[in-house]
Structures are given as C-alpha cells and as structure tokens.
Design a protein around this motif. Structure first.
Motif, short mmCIF file in Angstrom:
data_model
loop_
_atom_site.label_atom_id
_atom_site.label_comp_id
_atom_site.label_asym_id
_atom_site.label_seq_id
_atom_site.Cartn_x
_atom_site.Cartn_y
_atom_site.Cartn_z
N ASP A 1 8.02 4.67 -7.50
CA ASP A 1 8.32 4.19 -8.83
C ASP A 1 9.26 5.12 -9.44
O ASP A 1 9.56 6.25 -10.30
N ARG A 2 9.52 5.99 -7.54
CA ARG A 2 11.05 6.80 -7.70
C ARG A 2 12.16 6.45 -8.56
O ARG A 2 12.84 5.70 -7.93
N ALA A 3 12.46 7.56 -9.13
CA ALA A 3 14.21 7.13 -9.82
C ALA A 3 14.89 7.53 -8.45
O ALA A 3 15.13 8.55 -7.56
N GLN B 1 18.62 3.18 -9.85
CA GLN B 1 17.11 2.33 -10.21
C GLN B 1 15.28 3.05 -9.59
O GLN B 1 15.49 4.05 -8.86
N THR B 2 14.64 1.93 -9.71
CA THR B 2 13.43 2.23 -9.91
C THR B 2 12.52 2.12 -8.17
O THR B 2 12.83 0.40 -8.40
N CYS B 3 12.27 3.03 -7.27
CA CYS B 3 11.61 2.23 -6.70
C CYS B 3 10.75 1.55 -6.76
O CYS B 3 9.60 1.60 -7.63
N GLU B 4 10.24 0.52 -6.05
CA GLU B 4 8.98 -0.49 -6.13
C GLU B 4 8.02 0.13 -5.86
O GLU B 4 7.14 -0.82 -5.84
N CYS C 1 12.61 3.36 -2.10
CA CYS C 1 13.86 4.83 -1.95
C CYS C 1 13.87 5.17 -0.98
O CYS C 1 13.53 4.78 0.43
#
Length: 361
Positions: A335-337, A329-332, A346
């Motif tokens: 933008d970290r996976a 998932q991508t942090c809102e 995250c």
C-alpha cells in the motif's frame, strides 16, 4: 487648562532672516553682554564624550578660580548622582581636559589639586625653549697679512683695492712682472641647523572619514526618438498649463523649451497627461526653490518603460508547452504510493518478488 504659548519666542522666530529650514534646529542667536562662558566646539561636539561629561565640563569652565569641583561638590550643584559625575570626570581625565594632581604643602599636608584645561590640544604643540640672554660676540682673530714685496707695498697700500691690470704692448713694458699672492680666504661661519619641532598629535581621530568619492554625473534629460511638431506642441502646452494645476510650478519660457524633449519622451511612451502631471507635481519639497530642476530630475528618474511591441504581445498570447505528470499509484502488496503510468507494485516489492522467484528456481 490651555497650553501656555511663548509669544516672545514666536515673535523672535518671525524675525529670523532668510527662509527657515524644513527640518532640524532653528537658532535664535542673541549677543551676551554679561555672565557668559566661551566653550569650544571641540568639546561640545566631541564624538567620544558623553553628554553628561560635556555638561560637567561646561559647568566646571563656568565656575570661578578656586571653586570646589569634587564629586560631592558637583553632586550638590547638579541633578546627576555621584556615580554619573565620577564617570564623567574619568572621561574628561582620559581625554586630557581634566587632571587631578597630588601636592604636598610646606606644612606636610597632602592635598589634591584639580586642573582643568579648556583646550588640551594646544598643550600638545612643541614649546620653544627659553631664549638665553644674548652674549657679546667674540672678536675674530685678524689673519696675519701675507708678505708682499716692497715694490708692491709702495705702489698699492694694503687698504686700497688692487688696480686693474692694463694690457700694454710687449715693447713698451720694461718693468719686470711682480707676483702678487691671492687674498687669504676669510673664515666662514658654520651653519647651525635648528631642530624641527615634531608635528602635534591630534586629540582624536574622526571615526567616519570625509566623503572623497566623486559624485556620479547627472543623467541627461530623456529624448524622444523623433521630436515631431505634434509632440512639440503637446509638450509645450502641457508645461505652459502646469501652473494652473500646481501654482508653485510656474516656469519661464527658457525652462519650457529645455524641458519639452523630456515631456515629449513621456508622451511618446503612451503616458497620459494627467499621469505625467501627478508624477511630476505630487509631494514637492517645501520650500520649492528650483521647480525646473525638480521637473528635470523627475522626468529623468521616473521615465516609464517603452510600450511593448507586437512581437512581445504575440509572445504573451503564445500557448505554453504542457508537461506530462506521472500519476501516483498504490502498491498492491504494501500500500505504498509511487509514481507510475500503470498500477502494479512499487520498486521494493518488485525486487522482493524477483528474489523469491530466483530462489524458488
């Protein structure tokens, strides 16, 4: 131009008795009648001498007494340079074959004598000292005779042995007993123990020790679980027909009966006859001296595995368990996976949001 062929060497090779080896050197030995030198294998096969040193040693042995064997004299006879010859002479000097001694002549001139020994190991043996000339043996002093009564001297002279005493009845013995002294002990020569010569030290110690570990016993010929008549007939027919495909594998009846269990074990493991034939007869050694022994070795060492049973095949067809993989998932916020079953933030962003909410409260 064509390459010249040595026909004399080819004819001599054809006259060598016995089977020729498949690899390595083949010796054609002709007896020498003149101009030859005897060289020991301890020099020609010395493990610590270079080939140049061995060649220089053989050249020195072939020269007559008094020939010049200095560095410049050998360089004029050989193709090697002075540096290589000097290094070879140092090797021979280090291993005892060569020694250079300085000597003074009566005129006062100092010369260098070069001494070469073809067997330096023989010089290490203990030398016996020179035997002294035999000396005349000294006469031993005659021991003085012990005093003996006159009656005894009259009865038995000193040179005659003493008479054996005879047991007589007490009534008949009227003469009184005369004491006789025991003979004087003869002087014994002292035993001289000769010194034991020390054992000679070896010239060199081999680097690789000889193999002393016993060889592993040979594995027995494979046997089938049950030698049925069908397997026996099939294995016998296979071995009897083997020489038609490979002429060098012509077997006797005893060899066939001895190898039948091994072939039956292969047939029992679902091996096809053509596959068995290729495994047993491909790339044989040349010359092949014992075909039956080669077949027994290959039947034992190349035995295929037993075919898998129904349970093993069922285990292969059994479905493998599936593992659930958590998606990315991508942090809102940053933008970290990160891995999570649902989208969101995250771990760092969640901790930062929790800290801000706690500070605002």
């Amino acid at each position: 131009m064509d390459t010249q062929q040595n026909t004399a060497l080819t004819r001599a090779l054809a006259e060598v008795p016995g089977p020729l080896p498949t690899s390595g050197v083949i010796h054609i030995t002709l007896p020498h009648t003149d101009r030859f030198t005897v060289v020991g294998n301890h020099l020609t096969q010395h493990p610590d001498l270079s080939c140049t040193a061995v060649g220089i040693a053989v050249r020195i042995q072939s020269l007559p007494q008094g020939a010049k064997v200095g560095i410049k004299a050998l360089a004029a006879r050989c193709k090697e340079g002075e540096k290589r010859i000097a290094a070879a002479l140092r090797e021979l000097e280090a291993h005892g074959y060569l020694r250079r001694v300085r000597d003074r002549l009566p005129s006062g001139r100092i010369i260098t004598r070069t001494v070469f020994c073809n067997r330096p190991a023989a010089l290490l043996h203990h030398r016996r000292p020179a035997e002294a000339p035999p000396q005349p043996a000294k006469p031993e002093p005659t021991p003085a005779p012990a005093p003996v009564p006159a009656t005894v001297q009259e009865r038995a002279p000193a040179q005659e042995p003493a008479p054996v005493p005879v047991c007589l009845p007490m009534a008949a013995s009227t003469a009184p007993e005369v004491p006789v002294d025991p003979p004087a002990p003869q002087p014994t020569q002292p035993q001289v123990s000769l010194p034991v010569p020390p054992s000679p030290a070896p010239l060199f110690v081999p680097r690789v020790p000889p193999p002393t570990a016993p060889k592993a016993p040979r594995r027995p010929l494979p046997q089938p679980s049950e030698l049925t008549p069908d397997l026996d007939r099939a294995a016998t027919a296979f071995l009897g027909d083997l020489h038609r495909h490979a002429p060098q594998f012509f077997l006797s009846e005893d060899d066939v009966r001895r190898l039948v269990p091994g072939v039956a074990a292969w047939l029992e493991r679902a091996a096809r006859p053509d596959a068995i034939r290729r495994a047993l007869t491909d790339d044989p050694p040349q010359p092949l001296k014992h075909p039956a022994k080669l077949l027994a070795h290959r039947l034992t060492e190349l035995l295929p595995p037993a075919p898998p049973g129904a349970d093993a095949l069922a285990a292969l067809d059994r479905p493998r368990p599936r593992f659930t993989v958590t998606p990315f998932q991508t942090c809102e916020d940053c933008d970290r996976a990160f891995r999570s079953p649902t989208p969101g933030h995250c771990r760092d962003c969640r901790e930062t949001r929790a800290a801000y909410a706690q500070a605002a409260a």
